[in-house]
Motif scaffolding. Structure first.
Motif, short mmCIF file in Angstrom:
data_model
loop_
_atom_site.label_atom_id
_atom_site.label_comp_id
_atom_site.label_asym_id
_atom_site.label_seq_id
_atom_site.Cartn_x
_atom_site.Cartn_y
_atom_site.Cartn_z
N ARG A 41 26.49 67.62 0.87
CA ARG A 41 26.63 69.03 0.52
C ARG A 41 25.26 69.55 0.11
NH1 ARG A 41 27.97 72.45 -3.95
NH2 ARG A 41 29.44 74.05 -3.29
N ILE A 42 24.89 70.71 0.61
CA ILE A 42 23.61 71.32 0.26
C ILE A 42 23.91 72.56 -0.56
CG2 ILE A 42 21.51 72.39 1.16
CD1 ILE A 42 22.21 70.88 3.82
N GLU A 43 23.34 72.62 -1.75
CA GLU A 43 23.56 73.78 -2.61
C GLU A 43 22.23 74.36 -3.01
OE1 GLU A 43 25.43 74.88 -6.94
OE2 GLU A 43 26.29 73.21 -5.81
N ILE A 44 22.04 75.64 -2.71
CA ILE A 44 20.84 76.36 -3.10
C ILE A 44 21.29 77.43 -4.07
CG2 ILE A 44 18.88 77.73 -2.30
CD1 ILE A 44 19.31 76.35 0.47
N ARG A 45 21.00 77.22 -5.35
CA ARG A 45 21.48 78.13 -6.41
C ARG A 45 21.05 79.56 -6.13
NH1 ARG A 45 24.91 75.53 -10.15
NH2 ARG A 45 24.39 73.36 -9.92
N GLY A 46 21.99 80.47 -6.26
CA GLY A 46 21.74 81.88 -6.03
C GLY A 46 21.79 82.30 -4.57
N PHE A 47 21.84 81.33 -3.67
CA PHE A 47 21.89 81.65 -2.24
C PHE A 47 23.23 81.27 -1.65
CE2 PHE A 47 21.00 80.61 2.25
CZ PHE A 47 20.58 81.86 2.67
N GLY A 48 23.58 79.97 -1.74
CA GLY A 48 24.86 79.53 -1.19
C GLY A 48 24.86 78.03 -0.97
N SER A 49 25.93 77.57 -0.32
CA SER A 49 26.06 76.14 -0.07
C SER A 49 26.47 75.89 1.38
CB SER A 49 27.08 75.51 -1.02
OG SER A 49 28.35 76.09 -0.83
N PHE A 50 26.01 74.77 1.90
CA PHE A 50 26.34 74.33 3.25
C PHE A 50 27.13 73.04 3.14
CE2 PHE A 50 22.38 76.63 3.54
CZ PHE A 50 22.51 77.40 4.68
N THR A 51 28.21 72.94 3.91
CA THR A 51 29.00 71.72 3.97
C THR A 51 29.38 71.46 5.42
OG1 THR A 51 31.04 72.97 3.59
CG2 THR A 51 30.02 71.96 1.66
N THR A 52 29.91 70.28 5.66
CA THR A 52 30.41 69.94 6.98
C THR A 52 31.93 69.90 6.89
OG1 THR A 52 28.47 68.58 7.38
CG2 THR A 52 30.34 68.24 8.83
N ARG A 53 32.59 70.63 7.77
CA ARG A 53 34.05 70.65 7.80
C ARG A 53 34.55 69.87 9.01
NH1 ARG A 53 36.35 76.36 5.58
NH2 ARG A 53 35.47 76.12 3.50
N HIS A 54 35.63 69.14 8.80
CA HIS A 54 36.24 68.34 9.86
C HIS A 54 37.47 69.07 10.39
CE1 HIS A 54 33.89 64.69 9.05
NE2 HIS A 54 33.84 65.19 7.83
N TYR A 55 37.55 69.12 11.70
CA TYR A 55 38.71 69.73 12.35
C TYR A 55 39.33 68.68 13.26
CZ TYR A 55 36.86 74.11 10.65
OH TYR A 55 36.41 75.12 9.82
N GLY A 56 40.61 68.48 13.13
CA GLY A 56 41.31 67.49 13.94
C GLY A 56 41.53 67.96 15.37
N ALA A 57 41.92 67.02 16.20
CA ALA A 57 42.22 67.34 17.60
C ALA A 57 43.48 68.20 17.67
CB ALA A 57 42.42 66.05 18.39
N TYR A 58 43.54 69.04 18.67
CA TYR A 58 44.72 69.88 18.85
C TYR A 58 44.90 70.21 20.32
CZ TYR A 58 41.27 73.69 18.94
OH TYR A 58 40.21 74.49 19.23
N LYS A 59 46.05 70.76 20.64
CA LYS A 59 46.35 71.12 22.01
C LYS A 59 46.07 72.61 22.19
CE LYS A 59 50.02 69.18 23.57
NZ LYS A 59 51.41 68.88 23.92
N GLY A 60 45.27 72.93 23.20
CA GLY A 60 44.94 74.33 23.49
C GLY A 60 45.43 74.72 24.86
N ARG A 61 45.08 75.92 25.27
CA ARG A 61 45.49 76.42 26.58
C ARG A 61 44.27 76.88 27.37
NH1 ARG A 61 50.37 75.99 27.75
NH2 ARG A 61 52.03 76.25 26.26
#
Length: 92
Positions: A41-61
């Motif tokens: 996690r990257i946090e820059i006080r007063g600016f914001g934070s960056f994280t990595t989010r995980h998304y599972g597999a899914y069925k699309g069209r």
């Protein structure tokens, strides 16, 4: 703002040479990218934070023919603006 604009502003505000400003901006982006690859996690006080989010597999069209396709799992970077940045943008 483009990366080249950011480099130009670094030259002006920090009175850096073009080469040093370019190195600084590239080092900053490389460091942020490396940390996200390590899922830190990257946090820059007063600016914001960056994280990595995980998304599972899914069925699309498939939009062309409507057939079902499998979308694989993925990781995406996520940015959340800090309170100070949000207030500055809203209050100008």
């Amino acid at each position: 703002m483009l990366k080249s604009d950011l480099i130009r502003r670094m030259e002006e505000k920090a009175q850096l040479s073009s080469r040093d400003a370019d190195k600084f901006v590239n080092l900053l982006f490389d460091s942020l990218t490396s940390a996200l690859l390590r899922e830190e996690r990257i946090e820059i006080r007063g600016f914001g934070s960056f994280t990595t989010r995980h998304y599972g597999a899914y069925k699309g069209r498939n939009p062309r023919d409507g057939s079902s396709i499998k979308i694989g799992a993925k990781r995406l970077p996520h940015f959340k603006a800090g309170r100070d940045l949000t207030e500055r943008v809203n209050n100008k």
